[in-house]
Write a protein that holds these residues in place. Structure first.
Motif, PDB file in Angstrom:
ATOM      1  N   PRO A 213       0.794  -1.297   0.196  1.00 42.56           N
ATOM      2  CA  PRO A 213      -0.196  -0.206  -0.277  1.00 42.56           C
ATOM      3  C   PRO A 213       0.865   1.244   0.174  1.00 42.56           C
ATOM      4  CG  PRO A 213      -0.055  -1.224   2.001  1.00 42.56           C
ATOM      5  CD  PRO A 213       0.007  -1.504   0.805  1.00 42.56           C
ATOM      6  N   LEU A 214       1.869   1.335   0.206  1.00 45.39           N
ATOM      7  CA  LEU A 214       2.330   2.535   0.303  1.00 45.39           C
ATOM      8  C   LEU A 214       3.384   2.565  -0.612  1.00 45.39           C
ATOM      9  CD1 LEU A 214       4.723   1.990   4.019  1.00 45.39           C
ATOM     10  CD2 LEU A 214       2.860   3.865   3.574  1.00 45.39           C
ATOM     11  N   LEU A 215       4.038   1.653  -1.428  1.00 44.85           N
ATOM     12  CA  LEU A 215       4.633   1.968  -2.489  1.00 44.85           C
ATOM     13  C   LEU A 215       2.664   2.360  -3.331  1.00 44.85           C
ATOM     14  CD1 LEU A 215       6.954   1.700  -4.783  1.00 44.85           C
ATOM     15  CD2 LEU A 215       6.266  -0.393  -4.591  1.00 44.85           C
ATOM     16  N   ALA A 216       1.450   1.726  -3.658  1.00 46.68           N
ATOM     17  CA  ALA A 216       0.732   2.228  -4.275  1.00 46.68           C
ATOM     18  C   ALA A 216       0.198   3.567  -4.171  1.00 46.68           C
ATOM     19  CB  ALA A 216      -0.003   0.965  -4.122  1.00 46.68           C
ATOM     20  N   GLU A 217       0.508   3.683  -2.795  1.00 45.17           N
ATOM     21  CA  GLU A 217       0.115   4.711  -2.587  1.00 45.17           C
ATOM     22  C   GLU A 217       1.319   6.420  -3.402  1.00 45.17           C
ATOM     23  OE1 GLU A 217      -2.134   8.858  -0.900  1.00 45.17           O
ATOM     24  OE2 GLU A 217      -2.636   6.628  -1.456  1.00 45.17           O
ATOM     25  N   GLU A 218       2.555   6.116  -3.101  1.00 43.09           N
ATOM     26  CA  GLU A 218       2.923   6.857  -3.599  1.00 43.09           C
ATOM     27  C   GLU A 218       2.980   7.177  -5.598  1.00 43.09           C
ATOM     28  OE1 GLU A 218       8.188   7.474  -4.842  1.00 43.09           O
ATOM     29  OE2 GLU A 218       7.848   5.462  -3.346  1.00 43.09           O
ATOM     30  N   PHE A 219       2.797   5.501  -6.204  1.00 46.11           N
ATOM     31  CA  PHE A 219       2.582   5.595  -6.853  1.00 46.11           C
ATOM     32  C   PHE A 219       1.454   6.481  -7.225  1.00 46.11           C
ATOM     33  CE2 PHE A 219       0.801   3.986 -11.071  1.00 46.11           C
ATOM     34  CZ  PHE A 219       1.689   4.112 -11.887  1.00 46.11           C
ATOM     35  N   ARG A 220       0.520   6.841  -6.749  1.00 47.06           N
ATOM     36  CA  ARG A 220      -1.470   7.027  -7.591  1.00 47.06           C
ATOM     37  C   ARG A 220      -0.370   8.361  -7.354  1.00 47.06           C
ATOM     38  NH1 ARG A 220      -4.336  10.712  -5.221  1.00 47.06           N
ATOM     39  NH2 ARG A 220      -3.636  10.684  -3.102  1.00 47.06           N
ATOM     40  N   GLN A 221       0.040   8.342  -6.121  1.00 46.93           N
ATOM     41  CA  GLN A 221       0.018  10.487  -6.062  1.00 46.93           C
ATOM     42  C   GLN A 221       1.528  11.242  -7.123  1.00 46.93           C
ATOM     43  OE1 GLN A 221       2.076  10.795  -1.976  1.00 46.93           O
ATOM     44  NE2 GLN A 221       0.400  10.402  -0.765  1.00 46.93           N
ATOM     45  N   ARG A 222       2.295  10.317  -7.706  1.00 44.53           N
ATOM     46  CA  ARG A 222       2.860  11.031  -8.825  1.00 44.53           C
ATOM     47  C   ARG A 222       1.502  11.051  -9.385  1.00 44.53           C
ATOM     48  NH1 ARG A 222       8.181  11.094  -7.360  1.00 44.53           N
ATOM     49  NH2 ARG A 222       8.850   9.726  -5.903  1.00 44.53           N
ATOM     50  N   MET A 223       0.735  10.429  -9.984  1.00 46.03           N
ATOM     51  CA  MET A 223      -0.014  10.098 -10.868  1.00 46.03           C
ATOM     52  C   MET A 223      -0.971  10.757 -11.249  1.00 46.03           C
ATOM     53  SD  MET A 223      -2.268   6.593 -12.500  1.00 46.03           S
ATOM     54  CE  MET A 223      -3.240   6.817 -10.678  1.00 46.03           C
ATOM     55  N   ASP A 224      -1.495  10.957 -10.147  1.00 46.46           N
ATOM     56  CA  ASP A 224      -2.563  12.852  -9.583  1.00 46.46           C
ATOM     57  C   ASP A 224      -1.672  13.907  -9.673  1.00 46.46           C
ATOM     58  OD1 ASP A 224      -4.171  13.952  -8.335  1.00 46.46           O
ATOM     59  OD2 ASP A 224      -3.610  13.885  -6.355  1.00 46.46           O
ATOM     60  N   ALA A 225      -0.280  13.943  -9.054  1.00 44.82           N
ATOM     61  CA  ALA A 225       0.339  15.000  -9.566  1.00 44.82           C
ATOM     62  C   ALA A 225       0.313  15.168 -10.743  1.00 44.82           C
ATOM     63  CB  ALA A 225       1.780  15.417  -8.720  1.00 44.82           C
ATOM     64  N   GLY A 226       1.003  14.063 -11.811  1.00 42.76           N
ATOM     65  CA  GLY A 226       0.926  14.397 -13.259  1.00 42.76           C
ATOM     66  C   GLY A 226      -0.200  15.009 -13.925  1.00 42.76           C
ATOM     67  N   ALA A 227      -1.268  14.372 -13.280  1.00 42.25           N
ATOM     68  CA  ALA A 227      -2.577  14.676 -14.345  1.00 42.25           C
ATOM     69  C   ALA A 227      -2.538  16.275 -13.792  1.00 42.25           C
ATOM     70  CB  ALA A 227      -3.819  13.474 -13.571  1.00 42.25           C
ATOM     71  N   GLY A 228      -2.376  16.675 -12.343  1.00 40.54           N
ATOM     72  CA  GLY A 228      -3.344  18.057 -12.265  1.00 40.54           C
ATOM     73  C   GLY A 228      -1.743  18.975 -13.142  1.00 40.54           C
ATOM     74  N   LEU A 229      -0.641  18.365 -13.435  1.00 36.23           N
ATOM     75  CA  LEU A 229       0.252  19.484 -14.324  1.00 36.23           C
ATOM     76  C   LEU A 229       0.416  19.641 -15.391  1.00 36.23           C
ATOM     77  CD1 LEU A 229       3.026  21.362 -14.388  1.00 36.23           C
ATOM     78  CD2 LEU A 229       3.760  18.596 -14.841  1.00 36.23           C
ATOM     79  N   VAL A 230      -0.949  18.219 -15.965  1.00 41.62           N
ATOM     80  CA  VAL A 230      -1.199  18.695 -17.689  1.00 41.62           C
ATOM     81  C   VAL A 230      -2.221  19.199 -17.466  1.00 41.62           C
ATOM     82  CG1 VAL A 230      -2.126  17.434 -19.280  1.00 41.62           C
ATOM     83  CG2 VAL A 230       0.098  16.174 -18.346  1.00 41.62           C
ATOM     84  N   GLY A 231      -3.623  19.774 -16.661  1.00 38.27           N
ATOM     85  CA  GLY A 231      -3.787  20.020 -16.227  1.00 38.27           C
ATOM     86  C   GLY A 231      -4.388  21.157 -16.708  1.00 38.27           C
ATOM     87  N   ARG A 232      -3.006  22.146 -15.896  1.00 41.80           N
ATOM     88  CA  ARG A 232      -2.620  22.717 -15.255  1.00 41.80           C
ATOM     89  C   ARG A 232      -2.936  24.262 -16.887  1.00 41.80           C
ATOM     90  NH1 ARG A 232      -2.884  26.291 -10.870  1.00 41.80           N
ATOM     91  NH2 ARG A 232      -3.183  23.917  -9.806  1.00 41.80           N
ATOM     92  N   CYS A 233      -1.521  23.506 -17.568  1.00 46.49           N
ATOM     93  CA  CYS A 233      -1.430  23.622 -18.884  1.00 46.49           C
ATOM     94  C   CYS A 233      -2.609  23.493 -20.154  1.00 46.49           C
ATOM     95  CB  CYS A 233      -0.679  22.873 -19.152  1.00 46.49           C
ATOM     96  SG  CYS A 233       1.265  22.267 -18.874  1.00 46.49           S
ATOM     97  N   LEU A 234      -3.570  22.578 -19.720  1.00 48.48           N
ATOM     98  CA  LEU A 234      -4.540  22.802 -21.000  1.00 48.48           C
ATOM     99  C   LEU A 234      -5.145  23.936 -20.528  1.00 48.48           C
ATOM    100  CD1 LEU A 234      -5.817  19.360 -20.328  1.00 48.48           C
ATOM    101  CD2 LEU A 234      -5.044  20.262 -22.551  1.00 48.48           C
ATOM    102  N   LEU A 235      -5.561  24.485 -19.206  1.00 50.59           N
ATOM    103  CA  LEU A 235      -6.341  25.989 -18.674  1.00 50.59           C
ATOM    104  C   LEU A 235      -5.594  26.894 -19.023  1.00 50.59           C
ATOM    105  CD1 LEU A 235      -8.475  24.116 -15.551  1.00 50.59           C
ATOM    106  CD2 LEU A 235      -8.904  24.206 -17.879  1.00 50.59           C
ATOM    107  N   THR A 236      -4.457  27.400 -19.221  1.00 45.56           N
ATOM    108  CA  THR A 236      -4.040  28.156 -19.798  1.00 45.56           C
ATOM    109  C   THR A 236      -4.708  29.107 -20.282  1.00 45.56           C
ATOM    110  OG1 THR A 236      -1.609  27.437 -20.015  1.00 45.56           O
ATOM    111  CG2 THR A 236      -1.771  29.569 -21.468  1.00 45.56           C
ATOM    112  N   PRO A 237      -4.840  30.361 -19.885  1.00 43.72           N
ATOM    113  CA  PRO A 237      -6.106  31.278 -19.786  1.00 43.72           C
ATOM    114  C   PRO A 237      -5.348  32.354 -21.067  1.00 43.72           C
ATOM    115  CG  PRO A 237      -5.284  32.216 -17.799  1.00 43.72           C
ATOM    116  CD  PRO A 237      -4.460  30.951 -18.751  1.00 43.72           C
ATOM    117  N   TRP A 238      -6.610  32.555 -22.159  1.00 45.69           N
ATOM    118  CA  TRP A 238      -6.177  32.973 -23.565  1.00 45.69           C
ATOM    119  C   TRP A 238      -5.973  34.489 -23.727  1.00 45.69           C
ATOM    120  CZ3 TRP A 238      -2.914  30.911 -26.655  1.00 45.69           C
ATOM    121  CH2 TRP A 238      -2.870  29.135 -26.288  1.00 45.69           C
ATOM    122  N   ARG A 239      -6.876  35.605 -22.490  1.00 43.63           N
ATOM    123  CA  ARG A 239      -6.975  36.789 -22.159  1.00 43.63           C
ATOM    124  C   ARG A 239      -6.666  37.074 -20.797  1.00 43.63           C
ATOM    125  NH1 ARG A 239     -12.270  39.023 -21.668  1.00 43.63           N
ATOM    126  NH2 ARG A 239     -13.408  36.709 -21.445  1.00 43.63           N
TER     127      ARG A 239
END
Length: 239
Positions: A213-239
């Motif tokens: 479970p500890l390794l699984a949770e670390e993997f999940r957190q990294r997956m979560d952070a990666g998706a969050g980074l992509v989401g922030r890029c997708l939401l780049t304001p254009w004005r």
């Protein structure tokens, strides 16, 4: 027994693990959001898209499109529960998963277009929630990911078709294409198909890590952070 209890603790930290509930109840909840949020709200934009997907899946389950209706319904509900949990967390003033934070933070930004909101929500849901929903469903149905692969692929095929329609409906019109060229480039760099493939791989990894479970949770957190980074890029304001 100790290993199973450890996996239970990991699952409890990462989201809902209750027995399968009614798809109709999930749909009713998402329909209820339409009166809570204005149509221009970024979360409302994604909710409209996701409601359409869920209603379509529900009809297909009823029409017998899925060979295993019980598995398809369980996966659909556990998938939706992840989104609903993020909505509840934000409404209560709590921190939602990293993958959802950009959508809730930028939901009222005037410089973000509807298509960006829709794809950012899809990215969060596919890039983080889908793998966890597969694991949740396997635990509930006492099966393994390969047993759900057909249902996973059918849902994924539907999402790809709907994504194409979403892009057509929400993309700026011809008179804005020149202005929107950078937006077109940004949104074209994200692929639902690739995200779906990554989610399936992640689900298989998490399933293999269920006794760690500890390794699984670390993997999940990294997956979560990666998706969050992509989401922030997708939401780049254009004005």
């Amino acid at each position: 027994m100790v290993q199973f209890k450890q996996w239970e603790q990991f699952a409890d930290r990462t989201g809902p693990v209750t027995a399968p509930s009614d798809v109709a109840a999930v749909i009713a909840r998402m329909r209820g959001f339409r009166s809570d949020w204005p149509p221009t709200d970024g979360v409302a934009v994604f909710n409209h898209v996701y409601l359409t997907v869920t209603e379509t899946i529900d009809r297909q389950i009823g029409d017998g499109v899925f060979q295993d209706r019980r598995a398809a319904a369980a996966l659909d509900v556990r998938f939706a529960e992840r989104y609903l949990a993020a909505v509840d967390a934000a409404a209560a003033g709590h921190r939602p998963p990293d993958c959802w934070r950009p959508l809730f933070q930028y939901r009222r930004h005037p410089g973000v277009r509807p298509l960006q909101f829709a794809l950012a929500g899809i990215n969060a849901h596919i890039g983080h929630d889908l793998a966890l929903a597969v694991v949740d469903t396997c635990r509930a149905l006492q099966c393994a990911p390969p047993d759900l692969e057909e249902e996973f692929d059918q849902v994924g095929d539907l999402l790809v078709l709907l994504e194409e329609q979403i892009r057509e409906d929400l993309m700026p019109g011809p008179d804005l294409l020149e202005v929107a060229d950078p937006l077109t480039h940004l949104l074209g760099s994200w692929s639902l198909e690739r995200a779906r493939e990554a989610a399936w791989s992640a689900a298989r990894v998490l399933w293999r890590l269920r006794d760690l479970p500890l390794l699984a949770e670390e993997f999940r957190q990294r997956m979560d952070a990666g998706a969050g980074l992509v989401g922030r890029c997708l939401l780049t304001p254009w004005r």
